[in-house]
Design a protein around this motif. Structure first.
Motif, PDB file in Angstrom:
ATOM      1  N   ALA A  56       1.175  -0.836   0.020  1.00  0.00           N
ATOM      2  CA  ALA A  56      -0.171   0.654   0.210  1.00  0.00           C
ATOM      3  C   ALA A  56       0.821   1.152  -0.332  1.00  0.00           C
ATOM      4  CB  ALA A  56      -1.339   0.406   1.245  1.00  0.00           C
ATOM      5  N   VAL A  57       1.630   0.920   1.061  1.00  0.00           N
ATOM      6  CA  VAL A  57       2.541   2.355   0.297  1.00  0.00           C
ATOM      7  C   VAL A  57       3.987   2.777  -0.501  1.00  0.00           C
ATOM      8  CG1 VAL A  57       4.762   2.972   2.442  1.00  0.00           C
ATOM      9  CG2 VAL A  57       2.828   1.540   3.054  1.00  0.00           C
ATOM     10  N   ILE A  58       3.700   1.760  -1.274  1.00  0.00           N
ATOM     11  CA  ILE A  58       4.676   1.787  -2.374  1.00  0.00           C
ATOM     12  C   ILE A  58       4.028   2.452  -3.940  1.00  0.00           C
ATOM     13  CG2 ILE A  58       5.938   0.430  -4.705  1.00  0.00           C
ATOM     14  CD1 ILE A  58       7.594   0.570  -1.710  1.00  0.00           C
ATOM     15  N   THR A  59       2.472   1.942  -3.453  1.00  0.00           N
ATOM     16  CA  THR A  59       1.706   1.920  -4.378  1.00  0.00           C
ATOM     17  C   THR A  59       0.926   3.778  -4.388  1.00  0.00           C
ATOM     18  OG1 THR A  59       0.281  -0.183  -4.540  1.00  0.00           O
ATOM     19  CG2 THR A  59      -0.928   1.571  -5.220  1.00  0.00           C
ATOM     20  N   VAL A  60       1.069   4.180  -3.132  1.00  0.00           N
ATOM     21  CA  VAL A  60       0.586   5.423  -3.064  1.00  0.00           C
ATOM     22  C   VAL A  60       1.522   6.209  -3.179  1.00  0.00           C
ATOM     23  CG1 VAL A  60       0.286   7.386  -0.811  1.00  0.00           C
ATOM     24  CG2 VAL A  60      -0.675   5.000  -0.886  1.00  0.00           C
ATOM     25  N   ALA A  61       2.709   5.799  -3.155  1.00  0.00           N
ATOM     26  CA  ALA A  61       4.701   6.506  -3.254  1.00  0.00           C
ATOM     27  C   ALA A  61       4.376   6.599  -4.795  1.00  0.00           C
ATOM     28  CB  ALA A  61       5.313   6.691  -3.199  1.00  0.00           C
ATOM     29  N   ALA A  62       3.834   5.546  -5.667  1.00  0.00           N
ATOM     30  CA  ALA A  62       3.967   5.707  -6.721  1.00  0.00           C
ATOM     31  C   ALA A  62       2.870   6.409  -7.692  1.00  0.00           C
ATOM     32  CB  ALA A  62       4.192   4.650  -7.567  1.00  0.00           C
ATOM     33  N   ILE A  63       1.551   6.515  -7.153  1.00  0.00           N
ATOM     34  CA  ILE A  63       0.531   7.655  -8.114  1.00  0.00           C
ATOM     35  C   ILE A  63       1.255   8.810  -7.241  1.00  0.00           C
ATOM     36  CG2 ILE A  63      -1.752   8.371  -7.201  1.00  0.00           C
ATOM     37  CD1 ILE A  63      -1.309   5.504  -8.791  1.00  0.00           C
ATOM     38  N   LEU A  64       1.681   8.898  -6.196  1.00  0.00           N
ATOM     39  CA  LEU A  64       2.455  10.721  -5.612  1.00  0.00           C
ATOM     40  C   LEU A  64       3.605  11.150  -7.073  1.00  0.00           C
ATOM     41  CD1 LEU A  64       2.568  11.056  -2.488  1.00  0.00           C
ATOM     42  CD2 LEU A  64       0.818  11.585  -3.378  1.00  0.00           C
ATOM     43  N   ILE A  65       3.922  10.782  -7.601  1.00  0.00           N
ATOM     44  CA  ILE A  65       5.158  10.408  -8.646  1.00  0.00           C
ATOM     45  C   ILE A  65       4.240  11.082  -9.890  1.00  0.00           C
ATOM     46  CG2 ILE A  65       6.785   9.879 -10.312  1.00  0.00           C
ATOM     47  CD1 ILE A  65       7.506   8.292  -7.459  1.00  0.00           C
ATOM     48  N   LEU A  66       3.131   9.941 -10.738  1.00  0.00           N
ATOM     49  CA  LEU A  66       2.442   9.898 -11.601  1.00  0.00           C
ATOM     50  C   LEU A  66       1.464  11.098 -11.346  1.00  0.00           C
ATOM     51  CD1 LEU A  66       1.615   6.341 -12.281  1.00  0.00           C
ATOM     52  CD2 LEU A  66       2.898   7.605 -13.825  1.00  0.00           C
ATOM     53  N   THR A  67       0.998  11.824 -10.171  1.00  0.00           N
ATOM     54  CA  THR A  67      -0.285  12.619 -10.172  1.00  0.00           C
ATOM     55  C   THR A  67       0.991  13.842 -10.316  1.00  0.00           C
ATOM     56  OG1 THR A  67      -1.494  12.084  -8.746  1.00  0.00           O
ATOM     57  CG2 THR A  67      -1.491  14.179  -8.888  1.00  0.00           C
ATOM     58  N   ARG A  68       2.454  14.097 -10.097  1.00  0.00           N
ATOM     59  CA  ARG A  68       3.154  15.067 -10.404  1.00  0.00           C
ATOM     60  C   ARG A  68       3.170  15.594 -12.008  1.00  0.00           C
ATOM     61  NH1 ARG A  68       6.639  18.546  -7.871  1.00  0.00           N
ATOM     62  NH2 ARG A  68       7.184  20.223  -9.059  1.00  0.00           N
ATOM     63  N   SER A  69       3.528  14.166 -13.130  1.00  0.00           N
ATOM     64  CA  SER A  69       3.640  13.869 -14.478  1.00  0.00           C
ATOM     65  C   SER A  69       2.609  14.516 -14.811  1.00  0.00           C
ATOM     66  CB  SER A  69       4.097  12.495 -14.443  1.00  0.00           C
ATOM     67  OG  SER A  69       2.884  11.446 -14.693  1.00  0.00           O
ATOM     68  N   LEU A  70       1.423  13.797 -14.547  1.00  0.00           N
ATOM     69  CA  LEU A  70      -0.087  14.527 -15.205  1.00  0.00           C
ATOM     70  C   LEU A  70      -0.195  15.877 -14.919  1.00  0.00           C
ATOM     71  CD1 LEU A  70      -2.701  11.795 -13.893  1.00  0.00           C
ATOM     72  CD2 LEU A  70      -1.527  12.201 -16.405  1.00  0.00           C
ATOM     73  N   ARG A  71      -0.036  16.390 -13.529  1.00  0.00           N
ATOM     74  CA  ARG A  71       0.110  18.039 -13.441  1.00  0.00           C
ATOM     75  C   ARG A  71       1.018  18.341 -14.790  1.00  0.00           C
ATOM     76  NH1 ARG A  71       1.045  19.846  -7.636  1.00  0.00           N
ATOM     77  NH2 ARG A  71       1.444  21.969  -9.103  1.00  0.00           N
ATOM     78  N   ASN A  72       2.126  18.093 -14.891  1.00  0.00           N
ATOM     79  CA  ASN A  72       3.503  18.257 -16.296  1.00  0.00           C
ATOM     80  C   ASN A  72       2.743  17.904 -17.226  1.00  0.00           C
ATOM     81  OD1 ASN A  72       4.732  19.535 -14.018  1.00  0.00           O
ATOM     82  ND2 ASN A  72       6.392  17.891 -14.801  1.00  0.00           N
ATOM     83  N   SER A  73       1.253  17.502 -17.864  1.00  0.00           N
ATOM     84  CA  SER A  73       0.960  16.865 -19.638  1.00  0.00           C
ATOM     85  C   SER A  73      -0.067  17.457 -19.634  1.00  0.00           C
ATOM     86  CB  SER A  73       0.919  15.518 -18.926  1.00  0.00           C
ATOM     87  OG  SER A  73      -0.588  15.317 -18.354  1.00  0.00           O
TER      88      SER A  73
END
Length: 593
Positions: A56-73
């Motif tokens: 669960a912790v690893i998944t949350v961290a990955a989603i946070l990174i993907l959220t940042r990349s989507l903000r840059n998209s």
């Protein structure tokens, strides 16, 4: 109760009080609780930090990174263009803004979705000359509602899925939350658009934003001249600013016919220089006396005079966990270290009139800042501030690519097809966005909300201790006794209500970690399926609508919207009741007891 249970309940009770108190950050409280549990022997020392490697912790961290990349998209600009033509009707505006926010939040971190939409919402409200308070709380609530619909929409769902895997050997899938979550989200978004915004106060003037944006700045700006007999001729500009301990901001320097905006603190002063400074009367008199400056008079200055092609102005809100929390402009050396001039501070919609250099910042404060345009985005990110409205300032990269959305969709597809577990699929996707350049290495680390990661990693072993010590069984006893006298659906509803109330005073992920074992114990005690009880905890943990402290999204809009603590229950209480009335039947329909 045995000794272990008494010690565990004492630790959890103290942690709950600290969460509600709010003076200590929730990640620090969680770590204190974990270490206390280890010291007293409730959590084995060799398992103390297993939570940090939990899926669960690893998944949350990955989603946070993907959220940042989507903000840059390119998604951001597409949403801004779409919502720019909503018209002036408030119901249509709120419906459009809340709907898009909910859609984004279904596949992004809640705060990330809100961060995307906050500047858009302020722009839409400003163009319609309506108070920001009408739209900001609705989109905050929409970011929470949208997160209910998918596995990755909010950390509590990821936590609940992991508990389900422990119980049944199979976690909830990507869209297993959708039947219930989507129903609740649709009803909730329609409610905030048709009724909710009408229940909110309208404290701001029409068309205003969070900090009174330069309309009254001439009241605080003065022109002073450095005479040839001053001891500060030849000295640095910073030497004058430090005379009043950062309570004086030099917003411009006029030398001959040149006007230098946001001048460097290390520029050498010359006789005849005119300094345009912002200061209250006490700080101004102190500087005039000590530096032997000559008062020219009130500066005839407007917003256009404080910005140029090189220098910009931006309003930014302090995010929970920001390095500014608990600090002052003086202690942070905002001008010398970060090249920023602090022009105004607003808290809950009210401008702070005390000395700016001595204002102790809190999460949700809105700052009006002046600085170099090119440096502002990076500086704000480093400080932990979210830009709200940049006066002609572009804070996003232009021409965002479509790679991140495509990579994200591919990762979702692999999870839905069962090819890879979520923590692997989304971490691979996060690294792919790094490879294609949609997120830089520095942004990758900055995008992870480390307080949330520490909170989850620390509390997961404590939550597991509830089960291993039998503590969850003791907490579940009142609900089990209720089950002897009432139908199981009443017990399910009470579990959801308790979870809702708990999530309003502590982090929603922490609520899910602590309430999931109790839900499982109640299900076993009633001889019922665990799925509806876990789903009730998931819905309840994300229903943080009564206070601004239960979730970061609520806290982020508090300052820009000018809300008070008690404003949240105006729209939050009826929304909670609506969620209960809709969510409970939908859980029973799709996840039978």
């Amino acid at each position: 109760m045995n000794t272990e249970q008494i010690l565990l309940f004492a630790i959890l009770g103290a942690a709950l009080l600290l969460f509600a108190w709010g003076r200590l950050r929730y990640d620090l409280v969680a770590m204190i609780a974990l270490l206390a549990a280890v010291v007293v022997g409730v959590v084995p020392g060799e398992r103390a930090f297993e939570g940090f490697g939990h899926p669960a912790v690893i998944t949350v961290a990955a989603i946070l990174i993907l959220t940042r990349s989507l903000r840059n998209s390119a998604l951001v600009d597409m949403a801004a263009r779409l919502l720019g033509s909503l018209g002036a009707r408030p119901t249509v505006q709120v419906l459009g803004l809340a709907g898009v926010t909910a859609i984004f939040s279904a596949f992004m971190n809640n705060v990330g979705a809100l961060a995307l939409m906050l500047p858009v919402a302020l722009a839409v409200a400003g163009e319609a000359r309506r108070p920001a308070s009408e739209v900001l709380m609705p989109i905050s609530f929409a970011s929470l509602l949208g997160g209910l619909t998918t596995l990755i929409g909010t950390p509590p769902n990821i936590v609940i899925a992991s508990f389900r895997a422990q119980e049944t050997g199979e976690p909830f899938g990507m869209f297993d939350f959708a039947p219930v979550g989507l129903s609740v989200a649709l009803v909730g978004v329609v409610f905030v658009a048709l009724v909710g915004w009408r229940l909110l106060p309208q404290r701001q003037e029409q068309g205003s934003t969070a900090v009174k944006p330069l309309v009254a700045i001439e009241d605080y700006v003065t022109e002073v001249r450095l005479p040839s007999n001053s001891a500060y001729v030849g000295r640095r500009l910073i030497d004058i600013e430090t005379l009043a301990q950062a309570d004086v901001q030099v917003v411009a320097l006029v030398r001959n016919d040149d006007r230098i905006l946001a001048p460097s603190g290390f520029i050498r002063l010359q006789a005849g220089d005119i300094l345009i400074i912002e200061a209250d009367s006490d700080a101004l008199q102190l500087v005039l006396a000590k530096a032997e400056l000559q008062l020219v008079g009130a500066a005839d200055i407007s917003a256009a005079d404080l910005r140029s092609e090189r220098v910009g102005l931006v309003e930014a809100v302090i995010v929970p966990g920001s390095r500014l929390e608990g600090r002052t402009a003086h202690s942070m050396h905002l001008h010398t270290r970060f090249g920023l001039n602090l022009l105004a501070v607003a808290r809950q919609g009210e401008e702070q009139h005390e000395r700016l250099g001595q204002v102790r910042f809190t999460a949700g404060d809105v700052l009006l800042l002046q600085g170099e345009r090119e440096a502002l985005p990076d500086v704000l990110a480093a400080l932990g501030c979210l830009p709200l409205a940049g006066r002609d300032l572009q804070l996003r990269r232009r021409g965002g690519s479509i790679w991140s959305p495509l990579i994200f969709l591919l990762a979702i597809g692999t999870v839905v097809a069962g090819l890879l577990p979520p923590q692997i699929a989304f971490m691979i996707a996060a690294l792919c966005t790094l490879a294609v350049g949609d997120v830089h290495l520095r942004e990758l680390y900055e995008s992870v909300e480390w307080p949330v990661i520490i909170l989850l990693g620390a509390l997961i072993p404590v939550g597991m201790a509830l089960e291993t010590t039998g503590g969850s069984g003791i907490i579940a006893l009142p609900l089990l006794h209720l089950g002897d006298q009432a139908p199981a659906w009443v017990v399910l509803g009470m579990l959801m209500i308790v979870t809702m109330l708990l999530s309003d005073i502590m982090n929603n992920a922490a609520t899910a970690v602590l309430m999931a074992p109790i839900g499982v114990t109640v299900a076993h005690g009633l001889g019922a399926n665990v799925d509806p009880f876990l789903m009730a905890v998931a819905i309840g943990a994300s229903s943080t609508y009564l206070t601004p402290i239960g979730h970061q999204s609520n806290l982020l809009v508090m300052g820009p919207g000018g809300y008070r603590f008690y404003d949240y229950w105006r729209m939050g209480l009826p929304l909670d009741l609506l969620i209960l009335l809709v969510g409970l039947p939908m859980i029973l329909l799709f996840w039978p007891l």
